[in-house]
Design a protein around this motif. Structure first.
Motif, PDB file in Angstrom:
ATOM      1  N   ALA A 172       0.826  -1.216   0.000  1.00 54.62           N
ATOM      2  CA  ALA A 172       0.000   0.000   0.000  1.00 54.62           C
ATOM      3  C   ALA A 172       0.854   1.256   0.000  1.00 54.62           C
ATOM      4  CB  ALA A 172      -0.918   0.017   1.215  1.00 54.62           C
ATOM      5  N   LEU A 173       0.312   2.297  -0.610  1.00 52.98           N
ATOM      6  CA  LEU A 173       0.774   3.666  -0.452  1.00 52.98           C
ATOM      7  C   LEU A 173      -0.242   4.363   0.430  1.00 52.98           C
ATOM      8  CD1 LEU A 173       1.563   4.545  -4.181  1.00 52.98           C
ATOM      9  CD2 LEU A 173       3.276   4.356  -2.369  1.00 52.98           C
ATOM     10  N   VAL A 174       0.207   5.244   1.302  1.00 53.45           N
ATOM     11  CA  VAL A 174      -0.728   5.980   2.149  1.00 53.45           C
ATOM     12  C   VAL A 174      -0.529   7.468   1.948  1.00 53.45           C
ATOM     13  CG1 VAL A 174      -0.846   4.155   3.886  1.00 53.45           C
ATOM     14  CG2 VAL A 174       0.842   5.995   4.138  1.00 53.45           C
ATOM     15  N   GLY A 175      -1.585   8.238   2.127  1.00 51.38           N
ATOM     16  CA  GLY A 175      -1.498   9.680   1.991  1.00 51.38           C
ATOM     17  C   GLY A 175      -2.833  10.323   2.276  1.00 51.38           C
ATOM     18  N   ALA A 176      -2.880  11.632   2.051  1.00 50.82           N
ATOM     19  CA  ALA A 176      -4.112  12.395   2.239  1.00 50.82           C
ATOM     20  C   ALA A 176      -4.369  13.262   1.010  1.00 50.82           C
ATOM     21  CB  ALA A 176      -4.013  13.260   3.501  1.00 50.82           C
ATOM     22  N   ALA A 177      -3.952  12.766  -0.156  1.00 51.96           N
ATOM     23  CA  ALA A 177      -4.042  13.547  -1.386  1.00 51.96           C
ATOM     24  C   ALA A 177      -5.369  13.388  -2.107  1.00 51.96           C
ATOM     25  CB  ALA A 177      -2.902  13.147  -2.330  1.00 51.96           C
ATOM     26  N   GLY A 178      -6.228  12.507  -1.616  1.00 49.70           N
ATOM     27  CA  GLY A 178      -7.514  12.300  -2.264  1.00 49.70           C
ATOM     28  C   GLY A 178      -7.334  11.873  -3.711  1.00 49.70           C
ATOM     29  N   ASP A 179      -8.168  12.453  -4.579  1.00 50.12           N
ATOM     30  CA  ASP A 179      -8.024  12.160  -6.009  1.00 50.12           C
ATOM     31  C   ASP A 179      -7.374  13.322  -6.747  1.00 50.12           C
ATOM     32  OD1 ASP A 179     -10.045  13.998  -5.876  1.00 50.12           O
ATOM     33  OD2 ASP A 179     -11.534  12.796  -6.957  1.00 50.12           O
ATOM     34  N   GLY A 180      -6.567  14.109  -6.014  1.00 48.14           N
ATOM     35  CA  GLY A 180      -5.844  15.220  -6.624  1.00 48.14           C
ATOM     36  C   GLY A 180      -4.822  14.721  -7.630  1.00 48.14           C
ATOM     37  N   VAL A 181      -4.639  15.487  -8.687  1.00 51.39           N
ATOM     38  CA  VAL A 181      -3.714  15.105  -9.752  1.00 51.39           C
ATOM     39  C   VAL A 181      -2.353  15.749  -9.501  1.00 51.39           C
ATOM     40  CG1 VAL A 181      -3.253  15.193 -12.228  1.00 51.39           C
ATOM     41  CG2 VAL A 181      -5.599  14.837 -11.398  1.00 51.39           C
ATOM     42  N   ILE A 182      -1.306  14.941  -9.634  1.00 50.66           N
ATOM     43  CA  ILE A 182       0.067  15.375  -9.406  1.00 50.66           C
ATOM     44  C   ILE A 182       0.802  15.362 -10.740  1.00 50.66           C
ATOM     45  CG2 ILE A 182       2.207  14.920  -8.132  1.00 50.66           C
ATOM     46  CD1 ILE A 182       0.264  12.965  -6.420  1.00 50.66           C
ATOM     47  N   SER A 183       1.317  16.494 -11.163  1.00 50.13           N
ATOM     48  CA  SER A 183       2.038  16.578 -12.436  1.00 50.13           C
ATOM     49  C   SER A 183       3.539  16.513 -12.180  1.00 50.13           C
ATOM     50  CB  SER A 183       1.668  17.870 -13.174  1.00 50.13           C
ATOM     51  OG  SER A 183       0.294  17.909 -13.454  1.00 50.13           O
ATOM     52  N   ALA A 184       3.989  15.381 -11.654  1.00 50.56           N
ATOM     53  CA  ALA A 184       5.402  15.224 -11.317  1.00 50.56           C
ATOM     54  C   ALA A 184       6.217  14.886 -12.558  1.00 50.56           C
ATOM     55  CB  ALA A 184       5.571  14.140 -10.257  1.00 50.56           C
ATOM     56  N   ALA A 185       7.516  15.179 -12.491  1.00 43.51           N
ATOM     57  CA  ALA A 185       8.443  14.833 -13.569  1.00 43.51           C
ATOM     58  C   ALA A 185       9.783  14.467 -12.957  1.00 43.51           C
ATOM     59  CB  ALA A 185       8.601  15.995 -14.548  1.00 43.51           C
TER      60      ALA A 185
END
Length: 297
Positions: A158-171
């Protein structure tokens, strides 16, 4: 005249120097700066000029920036100290007559509510007030921040977090570094503010990519902020780190790390590395027991 890269003893700055060399910039026209130059001695062996630069030591900045035509100011890593440190660097750049100051800021620095944006916003204001021609490279998250979590995710499932369904534009760092090198070696970037991010994904998407690449089921567990704080604290993280991680996740949930400008692809002249490609590489490295390329600061 020369191209000066600060933080060249860290991962991002080092990658920018490597990209400049790959683009054919003569090594003796590249000045790599940092606090511990022993970490960059191999660059000197290749002809790159090394100069000590400490954001807390104005005299060292004056010496490091002498003769600079363009300067990449990689933001400092000491959260809470960056405004006075960056002020020293900006004033030294101004006094050195730098013709372009490129600064690695954070996405939506002028409007984001996340705590990390505060010092970047203040730095951008300092740069604007200095009168030095500038380019703001507003980077979204480094994808490596998530790739580094893969070994633990595979172990726990599992990954855990509190980001909900927010989109992350990582690179990947190397893509952000290539964009910075494009600005340092190109023309027409004065006054530009680039919102830079890669392919967007949610944390659930990331878990699915890890599952597909590894064959091990990994789920994303979205937690209330207070519960995430407890999990992180129980894992031994210091309070300041816990606060930052939770605040960052809430920013993701608000959409502050979602970038749709296409600026990164335009500077690169290609699409950024996809999340699937990066995850597949990181999974292979995790299975082999070694960190993925570019991991860490």
């Amino acid at each position: 005249m020369s191209l000066v890269v600060t933080g060249a003893t860290g991962h991002l700055g080092r990658l920018v120097v490597e990209e400049l060399l790959a683009r054919g910039v003569p090594a003796d026209q590249i000045v790599a700066t940092g606090r511990d130059l022993d970490k960059a001695r191999d660059l000197a062996d290749r002809g790159v000029v090394l100069r000590r630069a400490d954001y807390d030591d104005r005299a060292s900045l004056d010496a490091a920036f002498a003769g600079a035509e363009k300067l990449l100011l990689v933001s400092g890593s000491e959260v809470g100290r960056r405004i006075p440190q960056h002020r020293n660097a900006v004033e030294a750049a101004r006094d050195a007559g730098v013709r372009l100051l490129a600064y690695t800021s954070i996405v939506r620095a002028d409007s984001a509510k996340m705590a990390l944006a505060t010092e970047h916003r203040a730095t951008e204001e300092l740069i604007r007030a200095s009168g030095v021609p500038f380019t703001f490279l507003r980077n979204a998250w480094y994808l490596e921040l998530y790739l580094d979590q893969i070994p633990g995710a595979l172990e726990r499932g599992a990954l855990v977090g509190a980001a909900g369904d927010g989109v992350i534009s990582a690179a990947l760092r190397r893509d952000f570094a290539a964009a910075a090198a494009a600005v340092l070696t190109g023309d027409g970037h004065e006054g530009a503010v680039y919102e830079l991010g890669g392919e967007g994904f949610t944390m659930a998407d990331l878990a699915a990519e890890i599952t597909a690449a590894s064959g091990t089921e990994v789920a994303y567990r979205d937690l209330p902020p207070d519960e995430l704080r407890t999990v992180l604290s129980d894992a031994g993280l210091p309070p300041a780190a816990v606060d930052m991680i939770v605040d960052n996740d809430l920013a993701v949930a608000r959409g502050e790390l979602h970038v749709t400008t296409g600026d990164l692809a335009r500077l690169l002249g290609r699409a950024p590395t996809t999340t699937a490609e990066a995850v597949a590489d990181a999974v292979k490295a995790a299975v082999a027991g070694s960190p993925p390329s570019g991991s860490g600061r």
